[in-house]
Scaffold this motif. Structure first.
Motif, PDB file in Angstrom:
ATOM      1  N   VAL A   1      39.646  -4.335 -20.759  1.00  0.00           N
ATOM      2  CA  VAL A   1      38.553  -4.518 -19.799  1.00  0.00           C
ATOM      3  C   VAL A   1      37.333  -5.125 -20.491  1.00  0.00           C
ATOM      4  O   VAL A   1      37.131  -4.962 -21.694  1.00  0.00           O
ATOM      5  CB  VAL A   1      38.167  -3.197 -19.104  1.00  0.00           C
ATOM      6  CG1 VAL A   1      39.345  -2.610 -18.369  1.00  0.00           C
ATOM      7  CG2 VAL A   1      37.626  -2.196 -20.083  1.00  0.00           C
ATOM      8  N   SER A   2      36.523  -5.804 -19.704  1.00  0.00           N
ATOM      9  CA  SER A   2      35.292  -6.413 -20.206  1.00  0.00           C
ATOM     10  C   SER A   2      34.231  -5.338 -20.431  1.00  0.00           C
ATOM     11  O   SER A   2      34.386  -4.193 -19.993  1.00  0.00           O
ATOM     12  CB  SER A   2      34.777  -7.433 -19.192  1.00  0.00           C
ATOM     13  OG  SER A   2      34.370  -6.749 -18.013  1.00  0.00           O
ATOM     14  N   ASP A   3      33.148  -5.710 -21.079  1.00  0.00           N
ATOM     15  CA  ASP A   3      32.042  -4.780 -21.297  1.00  0.00           C
ATOM     16  C   ASP A   3      31.470  -4.281 -19.975  1.00  0.00           C
ATOM     17  O   ASP A   3      31.173  -3.102 -19.824  1.00  0.00           O
ATOM     18  CB  ASP A   3      30.925  -5.433 -22.125  1.00  0.00           C
ATOM     19  CG  ASP A   3      31.348  -5.668 -23.569  1.00  0.00           C
ATOM     20  OD1 ASP A   3      32.297  -5.004 -24.034  1.00  0.00           O
ATOM     21  OD2 ASP A   3      30.715  -6.516 -24.232  1.00  0.00           O
ATOM     22  N   ASP A   4      31.324  -5.192 -19.006  1.00  0.00           N
ATOM     23  CA  ASP A   4      30.792  -4.799 -17.697  1.00  0.00           C
ATOM     24  C   ASP A   4      31.720  -3.818 -16.994  1.00  0.00           C
ATOM     25  O   ASP A   4      31.269  -2.823 -16.424  1.00  0.00           O
ATOM     26  CB  ASP A   4      30.587  -6.027 -16.800  1.00  0.00           C
ATOM     27  CG  ASP A   4      29.449  -6.905 -17.274  1.00  0.00           C
ATOM     28  OD1 ASP A   4      28.581  -6.401 -18.014  1.00  0.00           O
ATOM     29  OD2 ASP A   4      29.428  -8.087 -16.897  1.00  0.00           O
ATOM     30  N   GLU A   5      33.016  -4.089 -17.026  1.00  0.00           N
ATOM     31  CA  GLU A   5      33.964  -3.190 -16.378  1.00  0.00           C
ATOM     32  C   GLU A   5      34.010  -1.845 -17.103  1.00  0.00           C
ATOM     33  O   GLU A   5      34.128  -0.796 -16.488  1.00  0.00           O
ATOM     34  CB  GLU A   5      35.357  -3.804 -16.304  1.00  0.00           C
ATOM     35  CG  GLU A   5      36.308  -2.946 -15.499  1.00  0.00           C
ATOM     36  CD  GLU A   5      37.677  -3.565 -15.286  1.00  0.00           C
ATOM     37  OE1 GLU A   5      38.473  -2.939 -14.574  1.00  0.00           O
ATOM     38  OE2 GLU A   5      37.945  -4.660 -15.819  1.00  0.00           O
TER      39      GLU A   5
ATOM     40  N   ALA B   1      39.410   3.290  -8.865  1.00  0.00           N
ATOM     41  CA  ALA B   1      40.192   2.146  -9.343  1.00  0.00           C
ATOM     42  C   ALA B   1      41.686   2.445  -9.329  1.00  0.00           C
ATOM     43  O   ALA B   1      42.489   1.585  -9.675  1.00  0.00           O
ATOM     44  CB  ALA B   1      39.752   1.771 -10.756  1.00  0.00           C
ATOM     45  N   ASP B   2      42.076   3.671  -8.941  1.00  0.00           N
ATOM     46  CA  ASP B   2      43.475   4.089  -8.982  1.00  0.00           C
ATOM     47  C   ASP B   2      44.053   3.772 -10.362  1.00  0.00           C
ATOM     48  O   ASP B   2      45.058   3.067 -10.499  1.00  0.00           O
ATOM     49  CB  ASP B   2      44.278   3.401  -7.883  1.00  0.00           C
ATOM     50  CG  ASP B   2      45.224   4.375  -7.192  1.00  0.00           C
ATOM     51  OD1 ASP B   2      45.119   5.589  -7.449  1.00  0.00           O
ATOM     52  OD2 ASP B   2      46.064   3.915  -6.413  1.00  0.00           O
TER      53      ASP B   2
ATOM     54  N   PRO C   1      38.616   4.927 -22.838  1.00  0.00           N
ATOM     55  CA  PRO C   1      37.360   4.285 -23.232  1.00  0.00           C
ATOM     56  C   PRO C   1      37.292   3.927 -24.718  1.00  0.00           C
ATOM     57  O   PRO C   1      36.527   3.050 -25.110  1.00  0.00           O
ATOM     58  CB  PRO C   1      36.299   5.328 -22.867  1.00  0.00           C
ATOM     59  CG  PRO C   1      37.017   6.619 -22.841  1.00  0.00           C
ATOM     60  CD  PRO C   1      38.434   6.311 -22.451  1.00  0.00           C
ATOM     61  N   ARG C   2      38.116   4.565 -25.540  1.00  0.00           N
ATOM     62  CA  ARG C   2      38.099   4.257 -26.976  1.00  0.00           C
ATOM     63  C   ARG C   2      38.654   2.864 -27.243  1.00  0.00           C
ATOM     64  O   ARG C   2      38.117   2.118 -28.052  1.00  0.00           O
ATOM     65  CB  ARG C   2      38.903   5.314 -27.747  1.00  0.00           C
ATOM     66  CG  ARG C   2      38.313   6.718 -27.603  1.00  0.00           C
ATOM     67  CD  ARG C   2      39.261   7.800 -28.105  1.00  0.00           C
ATOM     68  NE  ARG C   2      40.595   7.743 -27.535  1.00  0.00           N
ATOM     69  CZ  ARG C   2      40.924   8.150 -26.310  1.00  0.00           C
ATOM     70  NH1 ARG C   2      40.008   8.655 -25.517  1.00  0.00           N
ATOM     71  NH2 ARG C   2      42.158   8.076 -25.874  1.00  0.00           N
ATOM     72  N   LEU C   3      39.752   2.526 -26.560  1.00  0.00           N
ATOM     73  CA  LEU C   3      40.376   1.209 -26.728  1.00  0.00           C
ATOM     74  C   LEU C   3      39.994   0.238 -25.620  1.00  0.00           C
ATOM     75  O   LEU C   3      40.397  -0.926 -25.652  1.00  0.00           O
ATOM     76  CB  LEU C   3      41.905   1.350 -26.766  1.00  0.00           C
ATOM     77  CG  LEU C   3      42.483   2.194 -27.896  1.00  0.00           C
ATOM     78  CD1 LEU C   3      43.999   2.253 -27.791  1.00  0.00           C
ATOM     79  CD2 LEU C   3      42.051   1.671 -29.245  1.00  0.00           C
ATOM     80  N   ARG C   4      39.265   0.751 -24.618  1.00  0.00           N
ATOM     81  CA  ARG C   4      38.867  -0.049 -23.452  1.00  0.00           C
ATOM     82  C   ARG C   4      40.071  -0.678 -22.769  1.00  0.00           C
ATOM     83  O   ARG C   4      40.138  -1.873 -22.527  1.00  0.00           O
ATOM     84  CB  ARG C   4      37.837  -1.098 -23.838  1.00  0.00           C
ATOM     85  CG  ARG C   4      36.539  -0.467 -24.285  1.00  0.00           C
ATOM     86  CD  ARG C   4      35.472  -1.475 -24.531  1.00  0.00           C
ATOM     87  NE  ARG C   4      34.257  -0.779 -24.919  1.00  0.00           N
ATOM     88  CZ  ARG C   4      33.064  -1.290 -24.830  1.00  0.00           C
ATOM     89  NH1 ARG C   4      32.906  -2.511 -24.379  1.00  0.00           N
ATOM     90  NH2 ARG C   4      32.015  -0.599 -25.197  1.00  0.00           N
TER      91      ARG C   4
ATOM     92  N   GLU D   1      31.525  -0.316 -18.590  1.00  0.00           N
ATOM     93  CA  GLU D   1      30.369   0.455 -18.128  1.00  0.00           C
ATOM     94  C   GLU D   1      30.605   1.006 -16.731  1.00  0.00           C
ATOM     95  O   GLU D   1      30.267   2.154 -16.438  1.00  0.00           O
ATOM     96  CB  GLU D   1      29.113  -0.404 -18.159  1.00  0.00           C
ATOM     97  CG  GLU D   1      28.642  -0.765 -19.548  1.00  0.00           C
ATOM     98  CD  GLU D   1      28.381   0.451 -20.420  1.00  0.00           C
ATOM     99  OE1 GLU D   1      27.830   1.456 -19.918  1.00  0.00           O
ATOM    100  OE2 GLU D   1      28.741   0.400 -21.612  1.00  0.00           O
ATOM    101  N   ARG D   2      31.191   0.212 -15.859  1.00  0.00           N
ATOM    102  CA  ARG D   2      31.464   0.649 -14.491  1.00  0.00           C
ATOM    103  C   ARG D   2      32.490   1.784 -14.482  1.00  0.00           C
ATOM    104  O   ARG D   2      32.315   2.788 -13.783  1.00  0.00           O
ATOM    105  CB  ARG D   2      31.973  -0.524 -13.658  1.00  0.00           C
ATOM    106  CG  ARG D   2      32.194  -0.189 -12.190  1.00  0.00           C
ATOM    107  CD  ARG D   2      32.674  -1.389 -11.397  1.00  0.00           C
ATOM    108  NE  ARG D   2      33.893  -1.986 -11.913  1.00  0.00           N
ATOM    109  CZ  ARG D   2      35.124  -1.502 -11.718  1.00  0.00           C
ATOM    110  NH1 ARG D   2      35.299  -0.414 -11.009  1.00  0.00           N
ATOM    111  NH2 ARG D   2      36.172  -2.124 -12.213  1.00  0.00           N
TER     112      ARG D   2
END
Length: 73
Positions: free
Chosen positions: A55-59, A26-27, A32-35, A61-62
């Motif tokens: 970011v969304s929940d799906d993003e 994704a460059d 991940p704590r604050l997404r 996870e990705r």
């Protein structure tokens, strides 16, 4: 920016001052704590608080599944 870049040892999120995770595909650097995802433009991390994109929940996870953890000493 590559996973072995020494700069990754000192970069932190501008909001919570915690470590960031490099996501080469994704460059970007990711907290991940604050997404929040921070772009890396021409090899330069954009770490202003306003540069972080939620970011969304799906993003999330990705990004977590394809992320390289930043090296720590």
């Amino acid at each position: 920016m590559t996973p072995d870049d020494p700069l990754l040892r000192i970069l932190v999120c501008p909001l919570d001052k915690g470590p960031l995770t490099l996501v080469p595909a994704a460059d970007a650097l990711y907290n991940p704590r604050l997404r929040r995802r921070y772009p890396v433009v021409d090899g330069v991390p954009q770490l202003l608080p306003s540069s972080g994109v939620p970011v969304s929940d799906d993003e999330h996870e990705r990004l977590v599944s394809g992320a390289e953890p930043s090296p720590r000493s």
